[in-house]
Enzyme design. Structure first.
Site, PDB file in Angstrom:
ATOM      1  CG  PHE A 103      -1.587   1.231   1.596  1.00 22.53           C
ATOM      2  CD1 PHE A 103      -2.193   2.044   0.641  1.00 22.53           C
ATOM      3  CD2 PHE A 103      -1.615   1.648   2.929  1.00 22.53           C
ATOM      4  CE1 PHE A 103      -2.804   3.247   1.000  1.00 22.53           C
ATOM      5  CE2 PHE A 103      -2.221   2.828   3.294  1.00 22.53           C
ATOM      6  CZ  PHE A 103      -2.806   3.636   2.334  1.00 22.53           C
ATOM      7  CB  THR A 134       2.970 -11.248   1.357  1.00 26.00           C
ATOM      8  OG1 THR A 134       2.521  -9.893   1.465  1.00 26.00           O
ATOM      9  CG2 THR A 134       4.429 -11.352   1.789  1.00 26.00           C
ATOM     10  CG  PHE A 191       8.017   1.341   1.956  1.00 21.31           C
ATOM     11  CD1 PHE A 191       7.206   2.301   2.541  1.00 21.31           C
ATOM     12  CD2 PHE A 191       8.917   1.758   0.983  1.00 21.31           C
ATOM     13  CE1 PHE A 191       7.286   3.637   2.174  1.00 21.31           C
ATOM     14  CE2 PHE A 191       9.012   3.081   0.612  1.00 21.31           C
ATOM     15  CZ  PHE A 191       8.205   4.030   1.207  1.00 21.31           C
ATOM     16  CB  SER A 194       1.570  -3.937   7.510  1.00 20.47           C
ATOM     17  OG  SER A 194       0.539  -4.208   6.579  1.00 20.47           O
ATOM     18  CB  THR A 245       3.903   1.712  12.879  1.00 20.76           C
ATOM     19  OG1 THR A 245       2.683   1.956  13.550  1.00 20.76           O
ATOM     20  CG2 THR A 245       4.616   0.577  13.611  1.00 20.76           C
ATOM     21  CG  ASP A 246       0.953   5.618  15.308  1.00 17.94           C
ATOM     22  OD1 ASP A 246       0.811   4.442  14.923  1.00 17.94           O
ATOM     23  OD2 ASP A 246       0.013   6.454  15.318  1.00 17.94           O
ATOM     24  CD  GLU A 247      -0.586   0.045  14.938  1.00 20.19           C
ATOM     25  OE1 GLU A 247      -0.709  -1.053  15.498  1.00 20.19           O
ATOM     26  OE2 GLU A 247      -1.201   0.361  13.908  1.00 20.19           O
ATOM     27  CE1 TYR A 283       3.073  -3.701  11.540  1.00 28.57           C
ATOM     28  CE2 TYR A 283       1.685  -2.317  12.934  1.00 28.57           C
ATOM     29  CZ  TYR A 283       2.545  -2.456  11.860  1.00 28.57           C
ATOM     30  OH  TYR A 283       2.881  -1.358  11.101  1.00 28.57           O
ATOM     31  CB  SER A 284       2.985  -2.568  17.888  1.00 29.39           C
ATOM     32  OG  SER A 284       2.409  -3.266  18.951  1.00 29.39           O
ATOM     33  CE  LYS A 308       7.322  -1.513  11.022  1.00 31.37           C
ATOM     34  NZ  LYS A 308       7.929  -1.594   9.652  1.00 31.37           N
ATOM     35  CE  LYS A 310      -3.434  -3.290   7.558  1.00 27.52           C
ATOM     36  NZ  LYS A 310      -2.384  -2.312   7.703  1.00 27.52           N
ATOM     37  N   GLY A 354      -6.507  -7.089  23.196  1.00 30.94           N
ATOM     38  CA  GLY A 354      -5.405  -6.147  23.447  1.00 30.94           C
ATOM     39  C   GLY A 354      -5.514  -4.865  22.642  1.00 30.94           C
TER      40      GLY A 354
HETATM   41  P1  NAD Z   1       1.430  -3.607   3.219  1.00 29.29           P
HETATM   42  O1  NAD Z   1       1.143  -4.825   4.032  1.00 29.29           O
HETATM   43  O2  NAD Z   1       0.355  -3.039   2.364  1.00 29.29           O
HETATM   44  O3  NAD Z   1       2.681  -3.877   2.244  1.00 29.29           O
HETATM   45  C1  NAD Z   1       3.815  -4.569   2.661  1.00 29.29           C
HETATM   46  C2  NAD Z   1       4.588  -4.999   1.421  1.00 29.29           C
HETATM   47  O4  NAD Z   1       5.770  -5.692   1.845  1.00 29.29           O
HETATM   48  C3  NAD Z   1       3.814  -5.967   0.509  1.00 29.29           C
HETATM   49  O5  NAD Z   1       3.952  -5.582  -0.821  1.00 29.29           O
HETATM   50  C4  NAD Z   1       4.467  -7.315   0.781  1.00 29.29           C
HETATM   51  O6  NAD Z   1       4.419  -8.175  -0.345  1.00 29.29           O
HETATM   52  C5  NAD Z   1       5.882  -6.891   1.113  1.00 29.29           C
HETATM   53  N1  NAD Z   1       6.585  -7.870   1.957  1.00 29.29           N
HETATM   54  C6  NAD Z   1       6.112  -8.502   3.065  1.00 29.29           C
HETATM   55  N2  NAD Z   1       7.041  -9.318   3.558  1.00 29.29           N
HETATM   56  C7  NAD Z   1       8.137  -9.195   2.765  1.00 29.29           C
HETATM   57  C8  NAD Z   1       9.426  -9.767   2.787  1.00 29.29           C
HETATM   58  N3  NAD Z   1       9.774 -10.670   3.711  1.00 29.29           N
HETATM   59  N4  NAD Z   1      10.301  -9.416   1.830  1.00 29.29           N
HETATM   60  C9  NAD Z   1       9.963  -8.519   0.862  1.00 29.29           C
HETATM   61  N5  NAD Z   1       8.742  -7.956   0.792  1.00 29.29           N
HETATM   62  C10 NAD Z   1       7.842  -8.281   1.742  1.00 29.29           C
HETATM   63  O7  NAD Z   1       1.973  -2.558   4.260  1.00 29.29           O
HETATM   64  P2  NAD Z   1       1.892  -0.958   4.199  1.00 29.29           P
HETATM   65  O8  NAD Z   1       0.638  -0.531   4.846  1.00 29.29           O
HETATM   66  O9  NAD Z   1       2.220  -0.500   2.837  1.00 29.29           O
HETATM   67  O10 NAD Z   1       3.081  -0.582   5.187  1.00 29.29           O
HETATM   68  C11 NAD Z   1       4.400  -0.368   4.703  1.00 29.29           C
HETATM   69  C12 NAD Z   1       5.310  -0.061   5.877  1.00 29.29           C
HETATM   70  O11 NAD Z   1       4.819   1.091   6.552  1.00 29.29           O
HETATM   71  C13 NAD Z   1       5.345  -1.185   6.912  1.00 29.29           C
HETATM   72  O12 NAD Z   1       6.662  -1.286   7.382  1.00 29.29           O
HETATM   73  C14 NAD Z   1       4.423  -0.702   8.021  1.00 29.29           C
HETATM   74  O13 NAD Z   1       4.818  -1.209   9.272  1.00 29.29           O
HETATM   75  C15 NAD Z   1       4.621   0.803   7.933  1.00 29.29           C
HETATM   76  N6  NAD Z   1       3.476   1.627   8.359  1.00 29.29           N
HETATM   77  C16 NAD Z   1       2.213   1.363   7.893  1.00 29.29           C
HETATM   78  C17 NAD Z   1       1.159   2.186   8.288  1.00 29.29           C
HETATM   79  C18 NAD Z   1      -0.241   1.976   7.775  1.00 29.29           C
HETATM   80  O14 NAD Z   1      -1.171   2.634   8.259  1.00 29.29           O
HETATM   81  N7  NAD Z   1      -0.466   1.126   6.779  1.00 29.29           N
HETATM   82  C19 NAD Z   1       1.401   3.264   9.160  1.00 29.29           C
HETATM   83  C20 NAD Z   1       2.706   3.491   9.609  1.00 29.29           C
HETATM   84  C21 NAD Z   1       3.740   2.672   9.193  1.00 29.29           C
HETATM   85  P1  TYD Z   2      -6.737  -1.211  11.068  1.00 27.93           P
HETATM   86  O1  TYD Z   2      -7.121  -0.599   9.771  1.00 27.93           O
HETATM   87  O2  TYD Z   2      -6.630  -2.710  11.133  1.00 27.93           O
HETATM   88  O3  TYD Z   2      -5.382  -0.505  11.534  1.00 27.93           O
HETATM   89  P2  TYD Z   2      -4.591  -0.576  12.968  1.00 27.93           P
HETATM   90  O4  TYD Z   2      -5.074  -1.751  13.722  1.00 27.93           O
HETATM   91  O5  TYD Z   2      -3.174  -0.706  12.525  1.00 27.93           O
HETATM   92  O6  TYD Z   2      -4.871   0.723  13.661  1.00 27.93           O
HETATM   93  O7  TYD Z   2      -7.783  -0.771  12.152  1.00 27.93           O
HETATM   94  C1  TYD Z   2      -8.025   0.606  12.437  1.00 27.93           C
HETATM   95  C2  TYD Z   2      -8.958   0.656  13.626  1.00 27.93           C
HETATM   96  O8  TYD Z   2     -10.237   0.147  13.229  1.00 27.93           O
HETATM   97  C3  TYD Z   2      -8.511  -0.217  14.787  1.00 27.93           C
HETATM   98  O9  TYD Z   2      -8.839   0.465  16.002  1.00 27.93           O
HETATM   99  C4  TYD Z   2      -9.335  -1.471  14.651  1.00 27.93           C
HETATM  100  C5  TYD Z   2     -10.631  -0.965  14.029  1.00 27.93           C
HETATM  101  N1  TYD Z   2     -11.337  -1.890  13.120  1.00 27.93           N
HETATM  102  C6  TYD Z   2     -12.709  -2.106  13.273  1.00 27.93           C
HETATM  103  O10 TYD Z   2     -13.364  -1.554  14.174  1.00 27.93           O
HETATM  104  N2  TYD Z   2     -13.328  -2.946  12.397  1.00 27.93           N
HETATM  105  C7  TYD Z   2     -12.655  -3.602  11.400  1.00 27.93           C
HETATM  106  O11 TYD Z   2     -13.262  -4.385  10.639  1.00 27.93           O
HETATM  107  C8  TYD Z   2     -11.240  -3.347  11.254  1.00 27.93           C
HETATM  108  C9  TYD Z   2     -10.454  -4.019  10.163  1.00 27.93           C
HETATM  109  C10 TYD Z   2     -10.635  -2.477  12.137  1.00 27.93           C
END
Ligand code: NAD
Ligand code: TYD
Length: 353
Positions: free
Chosen positions: A11, A35, A80, A84, A133-135, A159-160, A163, A198, A293
């Site tokens: 993403f 993945t 990246f 996640s 991440t902030d998590e 996850y957190s 990370k 998500k 949790g």
């Molecule tokens: P995502 O799950 O959409 O994408 C992760 C990508 O990494 C995928 O394309 C997957 O195929 C690839 N991948 C997974 N394991 C791999 C491996 N072992 N080797 C090579 N590639 C691999 O995640 P995202 O939401 O795009 O997040 C990207 C980064 O940003 C992550 O490190 C995540 O922790 C961080 N982040 C995400 C958010 C969020 O809200 N989505 C917020 C803050 C930080």
């Molecule tokens: P998510 O998008 O999974 O991100 P994160 O857990 O990394 O914050 O979830 C965002 C918030 O929404 C989180 O508090 C969990 C909640 N949530 C729901 O209430 N319903 C859902 O179906 C999902 C996927 C998340």
């Protein structure tokens, strides 16, 4: 000049690759394991673009990564790649430890081997930017101040925790080996190409499909939302001007309760794609069992990034969420490709796994 991005089919990585190549002609090597969360459909507009080289590889594969570094000589690596999704980390934490902890360790070792051999000026200019991440900071009570970079790590989910471990490894590789690292800790992202498990894409797509909109617990958990393109611009800025060894929080000052986010999406859909029966989408909201949790509140203090590097988000939550809903309405092909399984079949046929 060349940069190497890991996880660039995901993403945020996918949005970053598109943004980067929209703004510069530098060669970009995109390494992704593909993945379930990786999707080359996101990068379709780059088909035939010689500035983008995609390689399917695992960040934990030291030999493959070392060969890529030797061949392409990147001036920077932006990491990246990660597992996640918090809910998946609860049902199956193993992959999170493998990629986020062991994978990051192996990547750091490949990078260190490559970096050690660079000429002195290239060594000084090289950057390893770790996207986090902030998590990692844990959870906040309603009246706690937002997370600053100095906040102790108190991760609560697999996850957190994974990370946080990766952030610590990155820090240690700087302090011990001198690797020129930068780390960003960002709040929840939303926007185009977000995998539909998500909250935000799930709610948009379930609403359109007439399905339930699942709210965990009381729906009063707070997340601090940032439009994904703002995260991309922050990463570019940190890469360009961040101080080596520092961490930078990235956030948009957009704290919202989950229930309010879902209601906002429902009213945008009522406006942009009203239901045939005239009923409001909000009627599809269903309360379900809470996540184990479940962190109550995240809030990011991004003043360091603004003060030291002059970065500010361009979107408010209101403008960004409208763009996001419009994008999903206008890109049903991307969505059906991701959700139908056709894409996984293509990956198997193409890569044999
Ligand atoms: P995502 O799950 O959409 O994408 C992760 C990508 O990494 C995928 O394309 C997957 O195929 C690839 N991948 C997974 N394991 C791999 C491996 N072992 N080797 C090579 N590639 C691999 O995640 P995202 O939401 O795009 O997040 C990207 C980064 O940003 C992550 O490190 C995540 O922790 C961080 N982040 C995400 C958010 C969020 O809200 N989505 C917020 C803050 C930080
Ligand atoms: P998510 O998008 O999974 O991100 P994160 O857990 O990394 O914050 O979830 C965002 C918030 O929404 C989180 O508090 C969990 C909640 N949530 C729901 O209430 N319903 C859902 O179906 C999902 C996927 C998340």
């Amino acid at each position: 000049m060349t940069i190497l991005v890991t996880g660039g089919a995901g993403f945020i990585g996918g949005n970053f690759v598109l943004d980067w190549l929209a703004g510069c002609d530098e060669l970009l090597i995109n390494v992704d394991k593909l993945t379930y969360a990786g999707n080359l459909g996101t990068l379709k507009s780059l088909d035939g673009d010689l500035r983008h080289i995609f390689i399917r590889a695992d960040i934990g594969d030291r030999d493959a990564l070392s060969r890529l570094f030797a061949e392409h000589q990147p001036r920077a690596v932006i990491n990246f790649a990660a597992e996640s999704h918090v809910d998946r980390s609860i049902t199956g934490p193993g992959e999170f430890i493998q990629t986020n902890v062991v994978g990051t360790f192996n990547l750091l070792e490949s990078v260190r081997g490559y970096w050690n051999e660079l000429a002195a000026d290239e060594k000084a200019a090289f950057r390893f930017l770790h996207v986090s991440t902030d998590e990692v900071y844990g959870t906040l009570a309603a009246d706690d101040p937002a997370f600053a970079e100095t906040k102790a790590f108190e991760p609560n989910s697999p996850y957190s925790a994974s990370k946080a471990a990766s952030d610590h490894l990155v820090r240690a590789w700087h302090h011990t080996y001198g690797l020129p690292v930068l780390t960003t800790n960002c709040s929840n992202n939303y926007g185009p190409y977000h995998f539909p498990e998500k909250l935000i894409p799930l709610v948009i797509l379930n609403a359109l499909a007439g399905k339930a909109l699942p709210i965990y617990g009381d729906g009063q958990q707070i997340r601090d939302w940032l439009f994904v393109k703002d995260h991309c611009s922050a990463i570019r800025r940190v890469l360009e001007a961040g101080k080596v060894g520092e961490t930078y929080n990235v956030g948009g000052w957009n704290e919202k309760a989950n229930l309010d986010v879902v209601k906002t999406i429902c009213s945008l859909l009522d406006e942009l794609q009203p239901k045939a029966d005239g009923k409001p989408y909000v009627e599809q909201i269903t309360y379900v069992t809470d996540r184990p949790g479940h962190d109550r509140r995240y809030a990011i203090d991004a003043r360091k990034l603004e003060r030291e590097l002059g970065w500010k988000p361009a979107e408010t939550f209101e403008s960004g969420i409208r763009k996001t809903v419009e994008w999903y309405l206008g890109n049903q092909d991307w969505v059906s490709n991701v959700t139908s399984g056709a894409y996984r079949e293509w990956v198997s046929a193409q890569y044999g796994a």
